[in-house]
Design a protein around this motif. Structure first.
Motif, PDB file in Angstrom:
ATOM      1  N   UNK A 162     -14.518 -13.033  -7.135  1.00  0.00           N
ATOM      2  CA  UNK A 162     -14.713 -11.751  -7.151  1.00  0.00           C
ATOM      3  C   UNK A 162     -16.168 -11.446  -7.537  1.00  0.00           C
ATOM      4  N   UNK A 163     -16.932 -12.398  -7.870  1.00  0.00           N
ATOM      5  CA  UNK A 163     -18.314 -12.267  -8.139  1.00  0.00           C
ATOM      6  C   UNK A 163     -19.106 -12.548  -6.954  1.00  0.00           C
ATOM      7  N   UNK A 164     -18.569 -13.356  -5.912  1.00  0.00           N
ATOM      8  CA  UNK A 164     -19.277 -13.712  -4.906  1.00  0.00           C
ATOM      9  C   UNK A 164     -19.057 -12.524  -3.585  1.00  0.00           C
ATOM     10  N   UNK A 165     -18.038 -12.012  -3.641  1.00  0.00           N
ATOM     11  CA  UNK A 165     -17.533 -10.942  -2.596  1.00  0.00           C
ATOM     12  C   UNK A 165     -18.290  -9.744  -2.961  1.00  0.00           C
ATOM     13  N   UNK A 166     -19.219  -9.161  -2.140  1.00  0.00           N
ATOM     14  CA  UNK A 166     -19.714  -7.960  -2.482  1.00  0.00           C
ATOM     15  C   UNK A 166     -18.886  -6.772  -2.021  1.00  0.00           C
ATOM     16  N   UNK A 167     -18.091  -6.953  -0.835  1.00  0.00           N
ATOM     17  CA  UNK A 167     -17.493  -5.973  -0.239  1.00  0.00           C
ATOM     18  C   UNK A 167     -16.371  -6.462   0.600  1.00  0.00           C
ATOM     19  N   UNK A 168     -15.106  -5.986   0.615  1.00  0.00           N
ATOM     20  CA  UNK A 168     -14.061  -6.403   1.605  1.00  0.00           C
ATOM     21  C   UNK A 168     -13.921  -5.436   2.602  1.00  0.00           C
ATOM     22  N   UNK A 169     -14.244  -5.698   4.081  1.00  0.00           N
ATOM     23  CA  UNK A 169     -13.783  -4.693   5.057  1.00  0.00           C
ATOM     24  C   UNK A 169     -12.447  -5.320   5.621  1.00  0.00           C
ATOM     25  N   UNK A 170     -11.448  -4.351   5.790  1.00  0.00           N
ATOM     26  CA  UNK A 170     -10.226  -4.294   6.187  1.00  0.00           C
ATOM     27  C   UNK A 170      -9.802  -3.628   7.583  1.00  0.00           C
ATOM     28  N   UNK A 171      -9.862  -4.231   8.719  1.00  0.00           N
ATOM     29  CA  UNK A 171      -9.807  -3.759  10.006  1.00  0.00           C
ATOM     30  C   UNK A 171      -8.385  -3.619  10.671  1.00  0.00           C
ATOM     31  N   UNK A 172      -7.706  -2.712  10.652  1.00  0.00           N
ATOM     32  CA  UNK A 172      -6.569  -2.618  10.990  1.00  0.00           C
ATOM     33  C   UNK A 172      -5.146  -3.091  10.288  1.00  0.00           C
ATOM     34  N   UNK A 173      -5.544  -3.004   9.215  1.00  0.00           N
ATOM     35  CA  UNK A 173      -4.327  -3.656   8.138  1.00  0.00           C
ATOM     36  C   UNK A 173      -4.797  -3.351   6.792  1.00  0.00           C
ATOM     37  N   UNK A 174      -3.630  -4.006   5.824  1.00  0.00           N
ATOM     38  CA  UNK A 174      -3.753  -3.916   4.497  1.00  0.00           C
ATOM     39  C   UNK A 174      -3.273  -5.049   3.871  1.00  0.00           C
ATOM     40  N   UNK A 175      -3.708  -5.452   2.514  1.00  0.00           N
ATOM     41  CA  UNK A 175      -3.340  -6.696   2.023  1.00  0.00           C
ATOM     42  C   UNK A 175      -1.971  -6.789   1.380  1.00  0.00           C
ATOM     43  N   UNK A 176      -1.312  -7.765   1.536  1.00  0.00           N
ATOM     44  CA  UNK A 176      -0.069  -8.114   0.988  1.00  0.00           C
ATOM     45  C   UNK A 176      -0.188  -8.224  -0.636  1.00  0.00           C
ATOM     46  N   UNK A 177       0.900  -7.865  -1.116  1.00  0.00           N
ATOM     47  CA  UNK A 177       0.782  -8.056  -2.730  1.00  0.00           C
ATOM     48  C   UNK A 177       1.195  -9.278  -3.209  1.00  0.00           C
ATOM     49  N   UNK A 178       0.983  -9.822  -4.415  1.00  0.00           N
ATOM     50  CA  UNK A 178       1.149 -11.116  -5.060  1.00  0.00           C
ATOM     51  C   UNK A 178       2.757 -11.157  -4.962  1.00  0.00           C
ATOM     52  N   UNK A 179       2.993 -12.473  -4.533  1.00  0.00           N
ATOM     53  CA  UNK A 179       4.304 -12.535  -4.257  1.00  0.00           C
ATOM     54  C   UNK A 179       5.079 -12.485  -3.189  1.00  0.00           C
ATOM     55  N   UNK A 180       4.260 -11.582  -1.957  1.00  0.00           N
ATOM     56  CA  UNK A 180       4.770 -11.270  -0.863  1.00  0.00           C
ATOM     57  C   UNK A 180       4.540 -12.306   0.277  1.00  0.00           C
ATOM     58  N   UNK A 221       0.443   7.940  -0.869  1.00  0.00           N
ATOM     59  CA  UNK A 221       1.598   7.745  -0.983  1.00  0.00           C
ATOM     60  C   UNK A 221       2.107   6.376  -1.531  1.00  0.00           C
ATOM     61  N   UNK A 222       1.067   5.339  -1.862  1.00  0.00           N
ATOM     62  CA  UNK A 222       1.776   4.316  -2.538  1.00  0.00           C
ATOM     63  C   UNK A 222       2.056   3.260  -1.536  1.00  0.00           C
ATOM     64  N   UNK A 223       1.643   3.550  -0.265  1.00  0.00           N
ATOM     65  CA  UNK A 223       2.193   2.285   0.887  1.00  0.00           C
ATOM     66  C   UNK A 223       1.174   1.229   0.776  1.00  0.00           C
ATOM     67  N   UNK A 224       0.146   0.953   0.112  1.00  0.00           N
ATOM     68  CA  UNK A 224      -0.769   0.315   0.140  1.00  0.00           C
ATOM     69  C   UNK A 224      -0.826  -0.388  -1.433  1.00  0.00           C
ATOM     70  N   UNK A 225       0.257  -0.906  -1.972  1.00  0.00           N
ATOM     71  CA  UNK A 225       0.369  -1.254  -3.568  1.00  0.00           C
ATOM     72  C   UNK A 225      -1.095  -1.792  -4.096  1.00  0.00           C
ATOM     73  N   UNK A 226      -1.640  -2.843  -3.283  1.00  0.00           N
ATOM     74  CA  UNK A 226      -2.784  -3.595  -3.931  1.00  0.00           C
ATOM     75  C   UNK A 226      -3.943  -2.628  -3.980  1.00  0.00           C
TER      76      UNK A 226
END
Length: 228
Positions: A87-105, A188-193
């Motif tokens: 988290x200290x090294x990543x300045x920004x995250x760009x997400x193209x055409x998708x969304x991250x899975x949640x912990x345990x998924x 709508x909460x469809x991207x929980x992370x």
């Protein structure tokens, strides 16, 4: 700026060639990641999700200063895991055409493996906006080059541990859907992370699901603006 580029399923690092070339012209240092199990000649290789995470983290750790991490499609989760792990090294995250899975998924359990591999399923699965900007010749090239992904990757379990990831700015680059659509899904909460992320912004790009192949110059320009 150092920019780590992570392609989605069935793609190797060469998917970023044109984007990376334009980013270099703009003065950046792009680093397309060769994901284990998704490299030329890797058919049958039983790489795991942990192997792919390690490859991404090695690219982040090798960067000079803070880094922009770009994930495409399923690899949006790999980009988010990088934010969680560094988290200290990543300045920004760009997400193209998708969304991250949640912990345990699971990472990308969209298609059932065949003999331990998930081959490209064909274009019927991507009819409509996903592939609207690909002509038949482009589709044929994609299919011929597509690399089967190990089921040990697609069915891998996502582990997220550090809530400092929520402070990392997130940019959703919206190709086959609009920024307005993505904002509605977030509300709508469809991207929980991402509901917990402190800063989420949205950028439209007029393309199908693979803008690095069909709009590389425009995509590079968008990525470049995120480094300021």
């Amino acid at each position: 700026m150092d920019i780590v580029l992570i392609a989605g399923l069935w793609l190797d690092a060469s998917a970023w060639d044109e984007v990376a070339g334009e980013l270099r012209r703009l003065g950046h240092r792009p680093h397309p990641v060769a994901l284990p199990g998704q490299t030329s000649g890797s058919a049958g290789q039983q790489a795991t999700l942990a192997d792919q995470v390690e490859a991404v983290l090695q690219a982040v750790d090798a960067a000079s200063g803070q880094v922009l991490v770009v994930g495409h499609s399923a690899a949006c989760t790999l980009a988010w895991i990088a934010a969680d792990a560094r988290p200290e090294e990543v300045a920004t995250v760009a997400l193209i055409g998708g969304f991250p899975a949640a912990d345990g998924g699971t990472y990308a359990d969209f298609f059932e493996p065949t003999n331990g591999q998930v081959p490209f399923p064909g274009w019927e699965a991507f009819e409509g906006p996903d592939s609207a900007d690909l002509d038949q010749a482009a589709k044929d090239r994609f299919s011929a080059a597509a690399i089967p992904v190990p089921g040990t990757v697609t069915k891998g379990v996502v582990h997220l541990r550090d809530e400092r990831r929520y402070a990392v700015p997130v940019v959703l680059v919206c190709p086959e859907y609009s920024a307005e659509d993505a904002e509605a899904w977030l509300r709508a909460g469809e991207m929980p992370e991402l509901t917990k992320a402190e800063q989420v912004t949205f950028v439209d790009i007029d393309s199908g699901h693979w803008p690095m192949l069909t709009r590389p110059g425009e995509l590079a320009q968008i990525i470049s603006t995120l480094t300021g």
